[in-house]
Motif scaffolding. Structure first.
Motif, short mmCIF file in Angstrom:
data_model
loop_
_atom_site.label_atom_id
_atom_site.label_comp_id
_atom_site.label_asym_id
_atom_site.label_seq_id
_atom_site.Cartn_x
_atom_site.Cartn_y
_atom_site.Cartn_z
N PHE A 37 45.49 49.65 49.38
CA PHE A 37 45.17 48.53 49.37
C PHE A 37 46.84 47.87 49.36
O PHE A 37 47.75 48.44 49.05
CB PHE A 37 44.64 47.93 47.81
N GLY A 38 46.70 46.66 50.21
CA GLY A 38 47.87 45.91 50.09
C GLY A 38 48.06 45.05 48.94
O GLY A 38 47.39 45.26 48.08
N PRO A 39 49.24 44.39 48.87
CA PRO A 39 49.54 43.68 47.54
C PRO A 39 48.65 42.42 47.21
O PRO A 39 48.72 41.90 46.09
CB PRO A 39 50.88 43.04 47.64
N SER A 95 47.70 44.58 42.92
CA SER A 95 46.61 45.11 44.00
C SER A 95 45.99 46.44 43.23
O SER A 95 46.63 46.73 42.04
CB SER A 95 47.42 45.21 45.27
N LEU A 96 45.33 47.08 43.79
CA LEU A 96 44.96 48.11 43.39
C LEU A 96 45.53 49.46 43.67
O LEU A 96 45.84 49.52 45.02
CB LEU A 96 43.28 48.33 43.79
N VAL A 148 40.48 60.69 43.67
CA VAL A 148 39.45 60.70 44.86
C VAL A 148 38.62 61.98 44.48
O VAL A 148 39.32 63.16 44.42
CB VAL A 148 39.88 60.86 46.24
N PHE A 180 32.21 48.74 43.95
CA PHE A 180 33.12 48.85 42.81
C PHE A 180 32.33 48.68 41.43
O PHE A 180 31.36 47.62 41.29
CB PHE A 180 34.17 47.83 42.70
N GLY A 181 32.79 49.23 40.37
CA GLY A 181 32.22 48.88 38.97
C GLY A 181 32.91 47.47 38.57
O GLY A 181 33.86 47.04 39.30
N ALA A 198 35.19 42.43 39.87
CA ALA A 198 35.77 43.54 40.59
C ALA A 198 36.00 43.17 42.24
O ALA A 198 35.37 42.00 42.69
CB ALA A 198 34.44 44.64 40.60
N SER A 210 45.49 53.76 43.96
CA SER A 210 44.64 54.57 43.72
C SER A 210 45.07 55.73 42.87
O SER A 210 46.13 56.12 42.95
CB SER A 210 44.57 55.39 45.26
N TYR A 214 40.65 53.64 40.49
CA TYR A 214 41.88 52.64 40.96
C TYR A 214 42.25 52.04 39.58
O TYR A 214 41.33 51.79 38.50
CB TYR A 214 41.57 51.60 41.85
N LEU A 274 42.22 40.89 49.16
CA LEU A 274 42.99 42.18 49.31
C LEU A 274 42.48 42.87 50.72
O LEU A 274 41.41 42.80 51.00
CB LEU A 274 42.46 43.21 48.37
N PHE A 306 39.06 50.97 37.49
CA PHE A 306 37.79 50.67 38.39
C PHE A 306 37.43 51.83 38.86
O PHE A 306 38.25 52.69 39.40
CB PHE A 306 37.96 49.57 39.56
N TYR A 331 35.85 57.17 43.49
CA TYR A 331 37.36 56.85 43.48
C TYR A 331 37.60 56.08 42.17
O TYR A 331 36.69 55.19 41.56
CB TYR A 331 37.55 55.95 44.63
N GLN A 335 44.57 48.72 38.39
CA GLN A 335 44.96 47.40 38.80
C GLN A 335 45.75 46.76 37.38
O GLN A 335 45.27 46.61 36.31
CB GLN A 335 43.89 46.42 39.19
#
Lengths: 115, 118
Positions: free
Chosen positions: B109-111, A42-43, A48, A105-106, B42, A45, A35, B90, A88, A33, A37
């Motif tokens: 993801f939420g905020p 937040s992240l 995928v 995650f990286g 991360a 998407s 992402y 998160l 990410f 995945y 940010q």
């Protein structure tokens, strides 16, 4: 233990240029995945990737997956300032008897696109 | 619009004072996750619920607990926050629609809730 490495961790590029972010992972996985940010947010998407050879494109971003090499790339074409963010990659690990994966995650690549 | 909602967005607490963060979702996803993300790092998975089944990560401190009273809601309880627990928390959800135990869709993801410990 699954490890995910991204490089570079910091990337400063000029608008209009192309560049690639790399994501290597250490054990077998066929789900990867990407992402985005933004600072303090937040992240979101982006992609995928579910199989070897998968390629997905959205606007100026293109992601690919090579499960044999355990490598995914995120290619940026003709960068614009709006792409400045941290990106990410995350790989799904298989725990709990082979079912139900979690994301590892990286460390993220902080991209800054300058005019 | 279907979404993941976190409340509050910002939480200030005192050292040692319990705090609860909440997450709700209208996506009807069966899997819910809590991550901790410290500055310039991360996200790190704390635990997740697969339906009602709770799955704790091995290195999640006992100070962190979670509850999922129903499909839509999930709570993160920090029993005695320390200065090192200041972070963005998160919540994420995903759907295992194949029913085989594989999460084949991305996590939403939420905020986030930014926690400050004084």
């Amino acid at each position: 233990e699954l490890k995910v490495e991204q490089n570079p961790l910091f990337l400063s590029m000029q608008e209009g240029k192309n560049y690639t972010i790399y994501c290597n992972y250490s054990t077998t996985s066929d789900r990867l995945y990407w992402y985005r940010q933004d600072p303090g947010k937040s992240l979101e998407s982006l992609f995928v990737l579910l199989s070897n050879g998968a390629v997905k494109q959205e606007g100026r971003l293109m992601a690919s997956l090579d499960t044999k090499a355990r490598l995914s790339t995120l290619h940026i074409t003709a960068a614009v300032h709006d792409l400045s963010a941290t990106y990410f990659c995350a790989v799904e690990s298989r725990n709990y008897g082979g079912s139900q994966g979690n994301l590892i995650f990286g460390k993220g690549t902080k991209l800054s696109v300058k005019p | 619009d279907a979404m993941v909602i976190q409340n509050p967005r910002y939480q200030v607490t005192q050292f040692g004072k319990p705090v609860t963060l909440s997450c709700s979702q209208t996506l009807n996803h069966n899997v819910m996750y809590w991550y901790q993300q410290k500055s310039s790092q991360a996200p790190k998975l704390l635990f997740h619920y697969y339906d009602k089944d709770f799955n704790n990560e091995a290195d999640t401190p006992d100070n962190f607990q979670s509850r999922r009273p129903n499909t839509s809601f999930c709570f993160l309880d920090i029993r005695s926050p320390g200065l090192g627990d200041a972070a963005m928390y998160l919540c994420a959800t995903s759907r295992d629609h194949l029913g085989h135990g594989y999460v084949v869709e991305t996590q939403y993801f939420g905020p986030g809730t930014r926690l400050l410990v004084l």
